[in-house]
Design an enzyme around this catalytic site. Sequence first.
Site, PDB file in Angstrom:
ATOM      1  N   THR A  29      41.864  42.871  30.419  1.00  0.00           N
ATOM      2  CA  THR A  29      40.613  42.225  30.312  1.00  0.00           C
ATOM      3  C   THR A  29      40.086  41.814  31.583  1.00  0.00           C
ATOM      4  O   THR A  29      40.930  41.135  32.494  1.00  0.00           O
ATOM      5  CB  THR A  29      40.562  41.136  29.159  1.00  0.00           C
ATOM      6  N   GLY A  30      38.944  42.036  32.006  1.00  0.00           N
ATOM      7  CA  GLY A  30      38.182  41.227  33.044  1.00  0.00           C
ATOM      8  C   GLY A  30      37.288  42.278  33.889  1.00  0.00           C
ATOM      9  O   GLY A  30      37.213  43.755  33.541  1.00  0.00           O
ATOM     10  N   SER A  31      36.497  42.045  34.886  1.00  0.00           N
ATOM     11  CA  SER A  31      35.623  42.475  35.511  1.00  0.00           C
ATOM     12  C   SER A  31      36.220  43.679  36.633  1.00  0.00           C
ATOM     13  O   SER A  31      35.681  44.524  37.046  1.00  0.00           O
ATOM     14  CB  SER A  31      34.960  41.737  36.318  1.00  0.00           C
ATOM     15  N   ASP A  85      46.004  45.527  34.169  1.00  0.00           N
ATOM     16  CA  ASP A  85      45.237  44.426  34.021  1.00  0.00           C
ATOM     17  C   ASP A  85      44.841  43.495  35.375  1.00  0.00           C
ATOM     18  O   ASP A  85      45.409  43.902  36.194  1.00  0.00           O
ATOM     19  CB  ASP A  85      46.319  43.431  32.985  1.00  0.00           C
ATOM     20  N   GLY A  86      43.722  42.852  35.141  1.00  0.00           N
ATOM     21  CA  GLY A  86      43.547  41.966  36.172  1.00  0.00           C
ATOM     22  C   GLY A  86      44.418  40.650  36.490  1.00  0.00           C
ATOM     23  O   GLY A  86      45.224  40.483  35.795  1.00  0.00           O
ATOM     24  N   ASP A  88      43.859  36.364  38.034  1.00  0.00           N
ATOM     25  CA  ASP A  88      43.418  35.495  38.936  1.00  0.00           C
ATOM     26  C   ASP A  88      43.999  35.215  40.302  1.00  0.00           C
ATOM     27  O   ASP A  88      43.286  34.630  41.250  1.00  0.00           O
ATOM     28  CB  ASP A  88      43.074  34.339  38.087  1.00  0.00           C
ATOM     29  N   GLY A 100      41.780  33.800  33.350  1.00  0.00           N
ATOM     30  CA  GLY A 100      40.403  33.542  33.490  1.00  0.00           C
ATOM     31  C   GLY A 100      39.320  33.951  32.731  1.00  0.00           C
ATOM     32  O   GLY A 100      38.190  33.279  32.554  1.00  0.00           O
ATOM     33  N   GLU A 107      46.759  39.280  26.370  1.00  0.00           N
ATOM     34  CA  GLU A 107      47.325  39.919  27.724  1.00  0.00           C
ATOM     35  C   GLU A 107      48.917  39.860  27.778  1.00  0.00           C
ATOM     36  O   GLU A 107      49.403  40.768  28.201  1.00  0.00           O
ATOM     37  CB  GLU A 107      46.724  39.401  28.814  1.00  0.00           C
ATOM     38  N   LYS A 125      42.547  37.532  45.275  1.00  0.00           N
ATOM     39  CA  LYS A 125      43.491  36.910  44.512  1.00  0.00           C
ATOM     40  C   LYS A 125      44.770  36.844  45.039  1.00  0.00           C
ATOM     41  O   LYS A 125      45.731  36.232  44.044  1.00  0.00           O
ATOM     42  CB  LYS A 125      43.556  37.888  43.484  1.00  0.00           C
TER      43      LYS A 125
HETATM   44  C1  5RP Z   1      41.421  37.469  31.489  1.00  0.00           C
HETATM   45  C2  5RP Z   1      42.277  37.555  32.795  1.00  0.00           C
HETATM   46  C3  5RP Z   1      41.602  38.622  33.787  1.00  0.00           C
HETATM   47  O1  5RP Z   1      42.186  39.740  33.951  1.00  0.00           O
HETATM   48  C4  5RP Z   1      41.385  37.799  35.208  1.00  0.00           C
HETATM   49  O2  5RP Z   1      40.848  36.511  34.951  1.00  0.00           O
HETATM   50  C5  5RP Z   1      40.805  38.840  36.145  1.00  0.00           C
HETATM   51  O3  5RP Z   1      39.585  38.961  35.874  1.00  0.00           O
HETATM   52  P1  5RP Z   1      38.586  39.433  37.006  1.00  0.00           P
HETATM   53  O4  5RP Z   1      39.225  41.014  37.249  1.00  0.00           O
HETATM   54  O5  5RP Z   1      37.156  39.530  36.094  1.00  0.00           O
HETATM   55  O6  5RP Z   1      38.565  38.865  38.080  1.00  0.00           O
HETATM   56  O7  5RP Z   1      43.257  37.189  32.999  1.00  0.00           O
HETATM   57  O8  5RP Z   1      41.999  36.695  30.688  1.00  0.00           O
END
Ligand code: 5RP
Length: 234
Positions: A29-31, A85-86, A88, A100, A107, A125
């Site tokens: 999840t995430g951008s 996955d992403g 923070d 985040g 996750e 990061k």
């Molecule tokens: C969601 C997460 C995201 O993977 C993390 O916040 C990174 O997000 P982004 O790629 O938008 O910076 O842990 O719960």
Amino acid sequence: MADVEALKREAGIEACKFVKNGMKVGLGTGSTVKHTVIELGSRISEEGLDIIGVPTSLATEKLAKEVGITLVELSDIDGLDIVIDGADEYDPHFQLIKGGGAALLREKIVAQESSAMVVVADDRKKVETLGAFPLPIEVTPFSHEATVRSLSRLLDCRVNIRMSGNGPVITDNGNMIADAHSGPKISDPLTSESEILMIAGVVQVGLFNNMCDAVVLAGSNGVETIINPNGRLI
Ligand code: 5RP
């Protein structure tokens, strides 16, 4: 400085190299990982890539369906080949802060069921010590004020319930997120994780220890894949 959105896209797309025909893939999840999901969708339609996916949030589920990824329930399969996955933050030992986007519980369940975890990130990061990013902790709505006080005492820092507008953020699981503002002091994330999980109102904490096998990192000099020497992709 390179445009952050472009870096996220580069990292997200590059990570698709880990995905092969026939794989069961956890979709984070995430951008940043959103670009992975979109790219996997393109490869399914353009190259006939044959995969099934398990999403880590309702938002990712929606996106994955839109781009044509076949989704299954984790309960219906025996583990995943990989999750992308992403994060923070990640430290030199490949320990992560996640959550985040408030999706940390799903996750972490998906990461735990995966044979490998690849993180996609831009170079903001990367940290020496975790904690500058407020640590997300999923807590039960029941007596959450008491849980927040216990967390604050344990971590010796300000802890607040994450808000959205006038109300608390509610996770896909019906819980709340407490963010712990310790500063970059989480030098022993394994101990921190176990201590936090001892508090009854805590559902899960966004410390992902010994889970990450590689980071696909985009910076102004391009994208690099850093393999965890103690991980499962060696
Ligand atoms: C969601 C997460 C995201 O993977 C993390 O916040 C990174 O997000 P982004 O790629 O938008 O910076 O842990 O719960």
